[in-house]
Design an enzyme around this catalytic site. Structure first.
Site, PDB file in Angstrom:
ATOM      1  N   THR A   1      73.578  56.075 103.767  1.00 53.89           N
ATOM      2  CA  THR A   1      74.702  56.455 104.656  1.00 53.89           C
ATOM      3  C   THR A   1      75.023  57.942 104.291  1.00 53.89           C
ATOM      4  OG1 THR A   1      76.018  55.901 102.474  1.00 53.89           O
ATOM      5  CG2 THR A   1      75.834  54.216 104.087  1.00 53.89           C
TER       6      THR A   1
ATOM      7  N   PHE B   1      75.699  47.846 106.234  1.00 50.24           N
ATOM      8  CA  PHE B   1      76.043  46.855 106.946  1.00 50.24           C
ATOM      9  C   PHE B   1      77.324  46.100 106.684  1.00 50.24           C
ATOM     10  CE2 PHE B   1      72.207  46.824 109.337  1.00 50.24           C
ATOM     11  CZ  PHE B   1      71.366  47.270 108.683  1.00 50.24           C
TER      12      PHE B   1
ATOM     13  N   CYS C   1      53.164  39.111 122.537  1.00 47.74           N
ATOM     14  CA  CYS C   1      51.621  39.186 122.239  1.00 47.74           C
ATOM     15  C   CYS C   1      51.213  40.188 120.869  1.00 47.74           C
ATOM     16  CB  CYS C   1      50.843  39.594 123.416  1.00 47.74           C
ATOM     17  SG  CYS C   1      50.978  41.415 123.724  1.00 47.74           S
TER      18      CYS C   1
ATOM     19  N   HIS D   1      61.808  45.429 104.834  1.00 46.90           N
ATOM     20  CA  HIS D   1      62.325  44.729 106.171  1.00 46.90           C
ATOM     21  C   HIS D   1      61.739  45.456 107.357  1.00 46.90           C
ATOM     22  CE1 HIS D   1      66.099  43.283 103.948  1.00 46.90           C
ATOM     23  NE2 HIS D   1      64.925  42.565 103.541  1.00 46.90           N
TER      24      HIS D   1
HETATM   25  P1  NAD Z   1      69.170  34.323 104.963  1.00 38.10           P
HETATM   26  O1  NAD Z   1      69.563  34.743 103.451  1.00 38.10           O
HETATM   27  O2  NAD Z   1      69.052  33.059 105.279  1.00 38.10           O
HETATM   28  O3  NAD Z   1      67.753  35.289 104.910  1.00 38.10           O
HETATM   29  C1  NAD Z   1      66.938  34.352 105.592  1.00 38.10           C
HETATM   30  C2  NAD Z   1      65.800  34.933 106.063  1.00 38.10           C
HETATM   31  O4  NAD Z   1      66.533  36.356 106.428  1.00 38.10           O
HETATM   32  C3  NAD Z   1      64.803  35.178 105.027  1.00 38.10           C
HETATM   33  O5  NAD Z   1      63.570  34.399 105.876  1.00 38.10           O
HETATM   34  C4  NAD Z   1      64.456  36.601 105.185  1.00 38.10           C
HETATM   35  O6  NAD Z   1      62.970  36.722 104.979  1.00 38.10           O
HETATM   36  C5  NAD Z   1      65.218  37.188 106.234  1.00 38.10           C
HETATM   37  N1  NAD Z   1      65.659  38.433 105.804  1.00 38.10           N
HETATM   38  C6  NAD Z   1      65.578  39.073 104.688  1.00 38.10           C
HETATM   39  N2  NAD Z   1      66.037  40.486 104.672  1.00 38.10           N
HETATM   40  C7  NAD Z   1      66.715  40.494 105.940  1.00 38.10           C
HETATM   41  C8  NAD Z   1      67.150  41.654 106.601  1.00 38.10           C
HETATM   42  N3  NAD Z   1      67.291  42.483 106.126  1.00 38.10           N
HETATM   43  N4  NAD Z   1      67.223  41.344 107.956  1.00 38.10           N
HETATM   44  C9  NAD Z   1      67.066  40.320 108.464  1.00 38.10           C
HETATM   45  N5  NAD Z   1      66.606  39.271 108.024  1.00 38.10           N
HETATM   46  C10 NAD Z   1      66.096  39.253 106.816  1.00 38.10           C
HETATM   47  O7  NAD Z   1      70.100  35.005 106.010  1.00 38.10           O
HETATM   48  P2  NAD Z   1      71.500  34.660 105.931  1.00 38.10           P
HETATM   49  O8  NAD Z   1      71.685  33.347 104.831  1.00 38.10           O
HETATM   50  O9  NAD Z   1      71.852  34.341 107.428  1.00 38.10           O
HETATM   51  O10 NAD Z   1      72.168  36.162 105.429  1.00 38.10           O
HETATM   52  C11 NAD Z   1      71.712  36.590 104.366  1.00 38.10           C
HETATM   53  C12 NAD Z   1      72.846  37.071 103.588  1.00 38.10           C
HETATM   54  O11 NAD Z   1      73.383  38.103 104.427  1.00 38.10           O
HETATM   55  C13 NAD Z   1      73.938  36.066 102.934  1.00 38.10           C
HETATM   56  O12 NAD Z   1      74.295  36.318 101.781  1.00 38.10           O
HETATM   57  C14 NAD Z   1      74.923  36.398 104.015  1.00 38.10           C
HETATM   58  O13 NAD Z   1      75.998  36.368 103.339  1.00 38.10           O
HETATM   59  C15 NAD Z   1      74.623  37.605 104.536  1.00 38.10           C
HETATM   60  N6  NAD Z   1      75.164  37.778 105.808  1.00 38.10           N
HETATM   61  C16 NAD Z   1      76.449  38.533 106.311  1.00 38.10           C
HETATM   62  C17 NAD Z   1      76.636  38.626 107.523  1.00 38.10           C
HETATM   63  C18 NAD Z   1      77.682  39.352 107.848  1.00 38.10           C
HETATM   64  O14 NAD Z   1      78.017  40.341 106.885  1.00 38.10           O
HETATM   65  N7  NAD Z   1      78.590  39.153 108.863  1.00 38.10           N
HETATM   66  C19 NAD Z   1      75.986  37.932 108.567  1.00 38.10           C
HETATM   67  C20 NAD Z   1      75.086  37.107 108.337  1.00 38.10           C
HETATM   68  C21 NAD Z   1      74.263  37.136 106.873  1.00 38.10           C
HETATM   69  N1  APR Z   2      75.923  55.381  97.434  1.00 39.38           N
HETATM   70  C1  APR Z   2      75.759  54.354  96.950  1.00 39.38           C
HETATM   71  N2  APR Z   2      76.345  53.085  97.286  1.00 39.38           N
HETATM   72  C2  APR Z   2      76.674  53.146  98.639  1.00 39.38           C
HETATM   73  C3  APR Z   2      76.664  54.229  99.631  1.00 39.38           C
HETATM   74  C4  APR Z   2      76.325  55.453  98.771  1.00 39.38           C
HETATM   75  N3  APR Z   2      76.533  56.698  99.376  1.00 39.38           N
HETATM   76  N4  APR Z   2      77.305  54.026 100.776  1.00 39.38           N
HETATM   77  C5  APR Z   2      77.348  52.438 100.678  1.00 39.38           C
HETATM   78  N5  APR Z   2      77.049  51.912  99.248  1.00 39.38           N
HETATM   79  C6  APR Z   2      76.938  50.761  98.921  1.00 39.38           C
HETATM   80  C7  APR Z   2      77.755  49.677  99.696  1.00 39.38           C
HETATM   81  O1  APR Z   2      78.911  49.759  98.786  1.00 39.38           O
HETATM   82  C8  APR Z   2      77.163  48.355  99.664  1.00 39.38           C
HETATM   83  O2  APR Z   2      77.592  47.609  98.468  1.00 39.38           O
HETATM   84  O3  APR Z   2      75.736  49.970  99.419  1.00 39.38           O
HETATM   85  C9  APR Z   2      75.736  48.850  99.715  1.00 39.38           C
HETATM   86  C10 APR Z   2      75.056  48.420 101.091  1.00 39.38           C
HETATM   87  O4  APR Z   2      74.891  47.148 101.261  1.00 39.38           O
HETATM   88  P1  APR Z   2      74.726  46.358 102.783  1.00 39.38           P
HETATM   89  O5  APR Z   2      75.544  47.180 103.613  1.00 39.38           O
HETATM   90  O6  APR Z   2      74.858  45.075 102.537  1.00 39.38           O
HETATM   91  O7  APR Z   2      73.249  46.761 103.064  1.00 39.38           O
HETATM   92  P2  APR Z   2      71.830  46.214 102.449  1.00 39.38           P
HETATM   93  O8  APR Z   2      72.114  45.751 100.872  1.00 39.38           O
HETATM   94  O9  APR Z   2      70.794  47.312 102.694  1.00 39.38           O
HETATM   95  O10 APR Z   2      71.910  45.004 103.361  1.00 39.38           O
HETATM   96  C11 APR Z   2      70.640  44.210 103.462  1.00 39.38           C
HETATM   97  O11 APR Z   2      70.888  43.119 105.399  1.00 39.38           O
HETATM   98  O12 APR Z   2      71.481  43.103 107.444  1.00 39.38           O
HETATM   99  C12 APR Z   2      70.349  43.085 106.664  1.00 39.38           C
HETATM  100  O13 APR Z   2      68.571  44.013 107.331  1.00 39.38           O
HETATM  101  C13 APR Z   2      69.667  44.525 106.919  1.00 39.38           C
HETATM  102  O14 APR Z   2      68.234  45.464 105.167  1.00 39.38           O
HETATM  103  C14 APR Z   2      69.694  45.047 105.412  1.00 39.38           C
HETATM  104  C15 APR Z   2      69.885  43.939 104.468  1.00 39.38           C
HETATM  105 ZN    ZN Z   3      52.829  41.670 125.222  1.00 37.11          ZN
END
Ligand code: NAD
Ligand code: APR
Ligand code: ZN
Length: 243
Positions: free
Chosen positions: A28, A35, A130, A119
């Site tokens: 960030t 996210f 393909c 990821h």
């Molecule tokens: P999940 O926990 O069921 O993850 C399932 C699959 O997602 C796994 O097979 C894993 O391989 C894959 N995965 C792991 N990391 C990933 C990533 N960075 N990007 C995409 N796919 C990934 O997925 P879920 O239960 O739908 O969501 C996982 C977490 O994310 C949950 O804790 C949920 O609260 C959160 N989530 C948040 C939002 C939101 O903030 N609106 C939406 C969807 C999921």
């Molecule tokens: N320094 C420290 N912490 C920070 C900073 C910063 N400058 N900016 C944001 N954060 C913290 C936020 O408070 C939050 O708790 O980092 C965390 C980011 O969490 P997420 O937004 O959930 O990101 P991440 O944990 O990487 O998400 C995991 O979700 O959607 C999927 O593929 C996506 O890899 C991602 C996965």
């Molecule tokens: Zn193709």
């Protein structure tokens, strides 16, 4: 506050095998939204409409637009001092491996070598149908696969997809044998990456802007920004190394 930094620096200097786990909070301060914090992607878009295979299948245009936007933004993105500090720690044998959930490639851009992209990476493109390798240009200009006419997609793990086996196993192995695991900038919300810190018998440190509930269970919790916190710890490391 400062005693936490001293503790982290001492653990880093005393650890033979240290693994870093990073999330969107690591990027960030390079102006890439995370996210789930207040300014995060998922506050504007429901990830299920863009970050799932179902989204790719049912409305490819929305999927393509979301990832094309993120790819174009990457052109002006640079790693920050925190990324560079982690790269220097690897060079000085203080860090063995970085497992990242980020797809932006910034750890590599900062000079880290041993980085496992749990990821995938938004910097590479493949055909969803393909597997042929494609280019960012082909993807952002709405071309179809040159081999099978299929749909280009970034090499990122979509919700519901499996993580790259090699990256997962390498990171898990390193974590299991680590004396120290430092988790930076992740909400620990997404499975299975969020299971990794519990897999170590070593010490665990959680560095995050918000630590209320997610810091539970860590040996040391440091509430703060990634860049500033890493700079503070690094200053102490420099003192410690000269001694
Ligand atoms: P999940 O926990 O069921 O993850 C399932 C699959 O997602 C796994 O097979 C894993 O391989 C894959 N995965 C792991 N990391 C990933 C990533 N960075 N990007 C995409 N796919 C990934 O997925 P879920 O239960 O739908 O969501 C996982 C977490 O994310 C949950 O804790 C949920 O609260 C959160 N989530 C948040 C939002 C939101 O903030 N609106 C939406 C969807 C999921
Ligand atoms: N320094 C420290 N912490 C920070 C900073 C910063 N400058 N900016 C944001 N954060 C913290 C936020 O408070 C939050 O708790 O980092 C965390 C980011 O969490 P997420 O937004 O959930 O990101 P991440 O944990 O990487 O998400 C995991 O979700 O959607 C999927 O593929 C996506 O890899 C991602 C996965
Ligand atoms: Zn193709």
């Amino acid at each position: 506050k400062n005693k936490d930094m001293v503790m982290a620096a001492r653990w880093l200097l005393g650890s033979e095998r240290t693994v870093i786990l990073s999330g969107a909070g690591m990027s960030t301060e390079s102006n890439i939204p995370d996210f789930r914090s207040s300014s995060g992607w998922w506050k504007q878009i429901d990830p299920r409409t863009v970050a799932t295979v179902e989204a790719l299948d049912s409305h490819y245009d929305l999927f393509q637009e979301f990832y094309a936007t993120r790819m174009k933004a990457l052109n002006q993105i640079e790693p920050h001092e925190g990324h560079r500090i982690l790269a220097k720690w690897e060079e000085n044998d203080l860090v063995q491996l970085i497992g990242t959930q980020n797809v932006d490639g910034l750890h590599f851009a900062a000079g880290s070598l041993n980085v496992q992209e749990l990821h995938g990476s938004i910097r590479s493109i493949r055909c969803h149908d393909c597997g042929k390798e494609g280019s960012t240009e082909a993807f952002t200009s709405h071309e179809t696969c040159s081999l099978c006419g299929g749909r280009w997609r970034p090499d990122v793990v979509l919700f519901g997809e499996m993580l790259p086996q090699e990256a997962w196993e390498t990171t898990l192995e390193a974590i299991e044998h680590a004396n120290l695991v430092i988790v930076i900038g992740t909400s620990m919300e997404v499975y299975p990456a969020n299971q990794l810190p519990a897999m170590t018998s070593g010490k665990t440190v959680y560095i995050n802007a918000e630590t209320a509930e997610t810091g539970a269970g860590f040996d040391l919790v440091i509430e703060g920004k990634a860049k500033k916190t890493l700079q503070n710890i690094n200053e102490l490391i420099e003192i410690g190394r000269r001694r």
